[in-house]
Design a protein around this motif. Structure first.
Motif, PDB file in Angstrom:
ATOM      1  N   GLY A 109      12.705  19.477 -13.665  1.00  0.00           N
ATOM      2  CA  GLY A 109      14.121  19.564 -13.342  1.00  0.00           C
ATOM      3  C   GLY A 109      14.399  19.639 -11.860  1.00  0.00           C
ATOM      4  O   GLY A 109      15.547  19.747 -11.442  1.00  0.00           O
ATOM      5  N   ASN A 117      13.421  18.036  -7.775  1.00  0.00           N
ATOM      6  CA  ASN A 117      13.125  16.720  -7.214  1.00  0.00           C
ATOM      7  C   ASN A 117      12.408  16.826  -5.878  1.00  0.00           C
ATOM      8  O   ASN A 117      12.384  15.870  -5.113  1.00  0.00           O
ATOM      9  CB  ASN A 117      14.410  15.884  -7.083  1.00  0.00           C
ATOM     10  CG  ASN A 117      15.468  16.599  -6.258  1.00  0.00           C
ATOM     11  OD1 ASN A 117      15.176  17.594  -5.597  1.00  0.00           O
ATOM     12  ND2 ASN A 117      16.688  16.096  -6.290  1.00  0.00           N
ATOM     13  N   ARG A 118      11.835  17.995  -5.599  1.00  0.00           N
ATOM     14  CA  ARG A 118      11.052  18.080  -4.372  1.00  0.00           C
ATOM     15  C   ARG A 118       9.913  19.083  -4.520  1.00  0.00           C
ATOM     16  O   ARG A 118       9.914  19.917  -5.425  1.00  0.00           O
ATOM     17  CB  ARG A 118      11.922  18.421  -3.161  1.00  0.00           C
ATOM     18  CG  ARG A 118      12.608  19.740  -3.200  1.00  0.00           C
ATOM     19  CD  ARG A 118      13.450  19.919  -1.937  1.00  0.00           C
ATOM     20  NE  ARG A 118      14.541  18.954  -1.883  1.00  0.00           N
ATOM     21  CZ  ARG A 118      15.150  18.552  -0.768  1.00  0.00           C
ATOM     22  NH1 ARG A 118      14.743  19.029   0.391  1.00  0.00           N
ATOM     23  NH2 ARG A 118      16.146  17.692  -0.803  1.00  0.00           N
ATOM     24  N   ARG A 177       7.594  22.148  -4.262  1.00  0.00           N
ATOM     25  CA  ARG A 177       7.749  23.589  -4.072  1.00  0.00           C
ATOM     26  C   ARG A 177       6.363  24.216  -4.133  1.00  0.00           C
ATOM     27  O   ARG A 177       5.430  23.644  -4.678  1.00  0.00           O
ATOM     28  CB  ARG A 177       8.597  24.198  -5.188  1.00  0.00           C
ATOM     29  CG  ARG A 177       9.911  23.502  -5.468  1.00  0.00           C
ATOM     30  CD  ARG A 177      10.947  23.761  -4.403  1.00  0.00           C
ATOM     31  NE  ARG A 177      12.210  23.093  -4.721  1.00  0.00           N
ATOM     32  CZ  ARG A 177      13.251  23.036  -3.879  1.00  0.00           C
ATOM     33  NH1 ARG A 177      13.175  23.558  -2.662  1.00  0.00           N
ATOM     34  NH2 ARG A 177      14.352  22.420  -4.231  1.00  0.00           N
ATOM     35  N   TYR A 205      10.461  29.547  -3.535  1.00  0.00           N
ATOM     36  CA  TYR A 205      11.404  28.703  -2.800  1.00  0.00           C
ATOM     37  C   TYR A 205      11.452  29.148  -1.348  1.00  0.00           C
ATOM     38  O   TYR A 205      11.433  30.348  -1.050  1.00  0.00           O
ATOM     39  CB  TYR A 205      12.811  28.830  -3.394  1.00  0.00           C
ATOM     40  CG  TYR A 205      12.981  28.178  -4.726  1.00  0.00           C
ATOM     41  CD1 TYR A 205      13.165  26.807  -4.833  1.00  0.00           C
ATOM     42  CD2 TYR A 205      12.953  28.942  -5.887  1.00  0.00           C
ATOM     43  CE1 TYR A 205      13.325  26.218  -6.071  1.00  0.00           C
ATOM     44  CE2 TYR A 205      13.108  28.356  -7.132  1.00  0.00           C
ATOM     45  CZ  TYR A 205      13.295  26.991  -7.220  1.00  0.00           C
ATOM     46  OH  TYR A 205      13.454  26.404  -8.445  1.00  0.00           O
ATOM     47  N   SER A 206      11.539  28.194  -0.461  1.00  0.00           N
ATOM     48  CA  SER A 206      11.711  28.493   0.955  1.00  0.00           C
ATOM     49  C   SER A 206      13.045  27.892   1.370  1.00  0.00           C
ATOM     50  O   SER A 206      13.239  26.683   1.315  1.00  0.00           O
ATOM     51  CB  SER A 206      10.571  27.867   1.758  1.00  0.00           C
ATOM     52  OG  SER A 206      10.813  28.001   3.131  1.00  0.00           O
ATOM     53  N   VAL A 222      23.604   9.814   2.672  1.00  0.00           N
ATOM     54  CA  VAL A 222      22.575  10.003   1.655  1.00  0.00           C
ATOM     55  C   VAL A 222      22.455   8.717   0.842  1.00  0.00           C
ATOM     56  O   VAL A 222      23.445   8.173   0.365  1.00  0.00           O
ATOM     57  CB  VAL A 222      22.938  11.165   0.734  1.00  0.00           C
ATOM     58  CG1 VAL A 222      21.981  11.248  -0.448  1.00  0.00           C
ATOM     59  CG2 VAL A 222      22.916  12.465   1.519  1.00  0.00           C
ATOM     60  N   ALA A 223      21.230   8.222   0.714  1.00  0.00           N
ATOM     61  CA  ALA A 223      21.002   7.050  -0.122  1.00  0.00           C
ATOM     62  C   ALA A 223      21.094   7.439  -1.586  1.00  0.00           C
ATOM     63  O   ALA A 223      20.552   8.458  -1.994  1.00  0.00           O
ATOM     64  CB  ALA A 223      19.626   6.462   0.168  1.00  0.00           C
ATOM     65  N   LEU A 224      21.813   6.673  -2.364  1.00  0.00           N
ATOM     66  CA  LEU A 224      21.960   6.991  -3.801  1.00  0.00           C
ATOM     67  C   LEU A 224      20.924   6.225  -4.595  1.00  0.00           C
ATOM     68  O   LEU A 224      20.405   5.219  -4.160  1.00  0.00           O
ATOM     69  CB  LEU A 224      23.359   6.613  -4.266  1.00  0.00           C
ATOM     70  CG  LEU A 224      24.458   7.501  -3.710  1.00  0.00           C
ATOM     71  CD1 LEU A 224      25.801   7.019  -4.232  1.00  0.00           C
ATOM     72  CD2 LEU A 224      24.240   8.946  -4.135  1.00  0.00           C
TER      73      LEU A 224
END
Lengths: 183, 183
Positions: free
Chosen positions: A11, A13-14, A16, A27-28, A181-183
């Motif tokens: 869930g 998208n980056r 962690r 989380y940072s 932001v690129a979609l």
């Protein structure tokens, strides 16, 4: 010793930091710095730093917002701790993104609550009021101190309007040019 | 397993979580939420939450600022992720302290970049534009959504002025009444 692996949780998208044994996600997130341009009779209060980074350089009374504080409470605490000053807050003067180091800085315009008393706290070597022409420009600690002082110069004692943000001509503090932001 | 003890580190003045074996200080700081009041033809975009907390309730596109982002970049990313919308930011509409849960919320006023296209992202069940009289007031997710919508109502499409802050008559979100800092 705990062991963390970088992975993208379900869930998300980056990447962690996720604990190998219990799945805890560390989380940072960026931190909030709050401070004030504290004005008395056209002069502004600056603190000479007793601590690193930038020991010996002049800065506005400011520091990390703590849990449980509002922005205004944090700014008042920092003025008390660093400059022995009790302040009243006028409103928001500026808000800066220092994304290179994960900071958001919120700077208020403030005045003394009662008589203008101040004294160096543990983190300050000296505290003084400076007129505009007396400000030690070459000995300021951080770019955002320059920016906030100029934001104050713009507005003076007049009504506060939309807060100043990062000067578009000064890219210090951010990694990259603002892009859509690129979609 | 790591073991932490609460103590006041040298040069500090409050309890921190300090690792028993290596002395690492695990600071816990407030987090920044960034979002936007995205306006198109007098209507405002709201997202129906697909995730807890407040699943099924309506909110503004907003979320936690990530490391390396400016505030504006974070707000644009959230609009893209939650509402499939590409935005242009007008400026700062409001800034709220939700100190009870350690949050600072920065809300921008924004418009669509190009044609007004949007679609629910993974965290949204639905995304719609609402006129003022169509807003589902009883189904809004958070007090700050109410506050930001009313801040937008105040300013409309006019020039942005000093950002709105926590309504003094609504103490939700903060633990305590604002008080002066004792010296």
């Amino acid at each position: 010793m705990p062991s963390f692996t970088q992975l993208v949780p379900d869930g998300d998208n980056r990447l962690r930091e996720v604990c190998d044994s219990c799945g805890f996600i560390a989380y940072s997130n960026p931190k909030v710095v709050v401070g004030s341009v504290l004005v008395e009779g056209g002069r502004v209060l600056l603190c000479r730093r007793a601590i690193e980074p930038r020991r010996g350089f002049w800065t506005l009374p400011a520091g990390f917002l703590e849990h449980g504080e509002t922005l205004e409470e944090g700014a008042a605490r920092e003025a008390a701790e660093e400059a022995g000053a009790r302040i009243e807050i006028d409103g928001i003067l500026a808000m800066y993104s220092i994304s290179r180091i994960g900071q958001v800085q919120v700077m208020f315009r403030a005045r003394f609550s009662g008589s203008p008393q101040f004294a160096p706290g543990d983190e300050s070597l000296d505290v003084r009021l400076f007129g505009w022409d007396e400000i030690p420009w070459s000995e300021l600690a951080f770019p955002s101190v320059h920016w906030a002082l100029h934001a104050w110069r713009e507005v003076g004692e007049g009504p506060l309007s939309a807060p100043a943000t990062n000067p578009p001509t000064d890219r210090r503090g951010v990694n990259r040019i603002l892009t859509e932001v690129a979609l």
